[in-house]
Design a protein around this motif. Structure first.
Motif, mmCIF file in Angstrom:
data_model
loop_
_atom_site.group_PDB
_atom_site.id
_atom_site.type_symbol
_atom_site.label_atom_id
_atom_site.label_comp_id
_atom_site.label_asym_id
_atom_site.label_seq_id
_atom_site.Cartn_x
_atom_site.Cartn_y
_atom_site.Cartn_z
ATOM 1 N N ALA A 46 0.838 -1.208 0.000
ATOM 2 C CA ALA A 46 0.000 0.000 0.000
ATOM 3 C C ALA A 46 0.869 1.254 0.000
ATOM 4 O O ALA A 46 0.541 2.248 -0.664
ATOM 5 C CB ALA A 46 -0.926 -0.013 1.214
ATOM 6 N N GLN A 81 2.354 1.692 -3.517
ATOM 7 C CA GLN A 81 1.321 2.149 -4.442
ATOM 8 C C GLN A 81 0.975 3.614 -4.205
ATOM 9 O O GLN A 81 0.754 4.371 -5.161
ATOM 10 C CB GLN A 81 0.078 1.269 -4.290
ATOM 11 N N GLY A 82 0.935 4.033 -2.942
ATOM 12 C CA GLY A 82 0.619 5.424 -2.640
ATOM 13 C C GLY A 82 1.677 6.383 -3.161
ATOM 14 O O GLY A 82 1.358 7.417 -3.758
ATOM 15 N N SER A 84 -7.615 0.292 7.476
ATOM 16 C CA SER A 84 -7.116 -0.309 6.237
ATOM 17 C C SER A 84 -5.645 0.058 6.079
ATOM 18 O O SER A 84 -5.182 1.072 6.641
ATOM 19 C CB SER A 84 -7.907 0.198 5.029
ATOM 20 N N ASP A 142 -4.407 1.278 3.496
ATOM 21 C CA ASP A 142 -4.380 2.554 2.777
ATOM 22 C C ASP A 142 -4.468 3.748 3.731
ATOM 23 O O ASP A 142 -3.887 4.804 3.463
ATOM 24 C CB ASP A 142 -5.527 2.626 1.769
ATOM 25 N N GLU A 143 -5.193 3.604 4.843
ATOM 26 C CA GLU A 143 -5.281 4.693 5.809
ATOM 27 C C GLU A 143 -3.925 4.952 6.469
ATOM 28 O O GLU A 143 -3.540 6.103 6.700
ATOM 29 C CB GLU A 143 -6.325 4.376 6.881
ATOM 30 N N ALA A 194 -1.029 4.190 5.091
ATOM 31 C CA ALA A 194 -0.168 4.703 4.024
ATOM 32 C C ALA A 194 -0.413 6.189 3.787
ATOM 33 O O ALA A 194 0.531 6.950 3.525
ATOM 34 C CB ALA A 194 -0.405 3.914 2.733
ATOM 35 N N ALA A 195 -1.658 6.647 3.879
ATOM 36 C CA ALA A 195 -1.961 8.055 3.647
ATOM 37 C C ALA A 195 -1.247 8.945 4.666
ATOM 38 O O ALA A 195 -0.741 10.020 4.324
ATOM 39 C CB ALA A 195 -3.466 8.286 3.710
#
Length: 270
Positions: free
Chosen positions: A37, A40-41, A236, A238-239, A241-242
């Motif tokens: 993740a 990808q970010g 997640s 993604d959270e 990673a953000a």
């Protein structure tokens, strides 16, 4: 009428040469899960990524194939030894033409409750955690920071720590202890590297969903894990990673030295 004296202007901060995209990013432990993740970010942000893997080359290749843009590279190697860490940093630096951002994500997390773990296994497990979670983080930080200093223009180092560093890990004590050490390391480096324009920060995630932990999120155990947060869920990847992408951005220089809690209010530090 006498006009009020205007307040003195604050001194202008020098413009940071650190870019917002097009950076050269090394993500350790990027073959799957949070590492994927993260890769990808950064790639979606327009950065070029070195995808590090230890033994999961096929999964790392899938990560590489999933990245937006071009110019990404694989950087395989064993981070548990100083020579292995050096080889990974060299491979990433050569493949990308430098390193602007390092994300220390690679980690070991093996259960070893003291009361039921034989001493030989206990000692081996602690050594594995220290070698990867702490020493590999220290070694890659040294290697990447020296590149950043030589390049000029600053840089970013973001460490993946853990909520367990603060609330304890009864069945994974070496994990909790090494993640606490990672937080402390990041704060020491934040002070030391600031004159070079390098900001260093850490995140302390709570439970988040990945392929590895998916089986634990079913049934009664999953309900108990989700109940740890008043939101009634886990994060997640993604959270997480953000938040890392923000800490690695030009806007986050003033967050250097922070340990950012990402646990959905499941553990509140005082």
């Amino acid at each position: 009428m006498v006009s009020p004296t205007p307040a003195p202007a604050s001194p202008a901060s020098p413009a940071s040469p650190f870019p917002s995209s097009g950076r050269r990013v090394l993500v350790s432990g990027a073959s799957r899960g949070l590492g994927r993740a993260l890769a990808q970010g950064f790639a979606a942000n327009g950065d070029r990524v070195a995808v590090h893997f230890g033994s999961r080359r096929e999964e790392a290749e899938r990560t590489l194939a999933s990245l937006a843009g071009s110019g990404h590279v694989l950087a395989g190697g064993d981070l548990s030894t100083p020579d292995g860490a050096s080889a990974v940093a060299e491979s990433a630096g050569e493949g990308l033409g430098g390193i602007d951002v390092l994300v220390n994500n690679a980690a070991v997390n093996l259960p070893h409750p003291l009361a039921t773990t034989p001493y030989d296994e206990w000692a081996r497990t602690w050594q594995a955690h220290v070698s990867v979670n702490l020493l590999a983080t220290a070694h890659l930080s040294h290697l990447a920071a020296h590149r950043m200093i030589g390049q000029g223009g600053g840089g970013r180092i973001v460490n993946i720590g853990s909520r367990g560093a603060f609330r304890g890990e009864p069945d994974h004590p070496a994990y909790g202890a090494t993640k606490a050490a990672v937080h402390a390391l990041g704060q020491s480096l934040a002070v030391h590297l600031a004159p070079h324009g390098i900001a260093v920060a850490s995140v302390a995630p709570g439970f988040f969903e990945t392929e590895r932990v998916a089986p634990r999120l079913s049934g009664a155990e999953g309900e108990a894990i989700r109940a740890q947060s008043p939101f009634g869920r886990v994060a997640s990847a993604d959270e997480i990673a953000a938040a890392v992408l923000w800490l690695a951005s030009p806007a986050a220089q003033w967050a250097s030295g922070t340990v950012l809690d990402l646990n959905g209010a499941s553990h509140l530090r005082t």
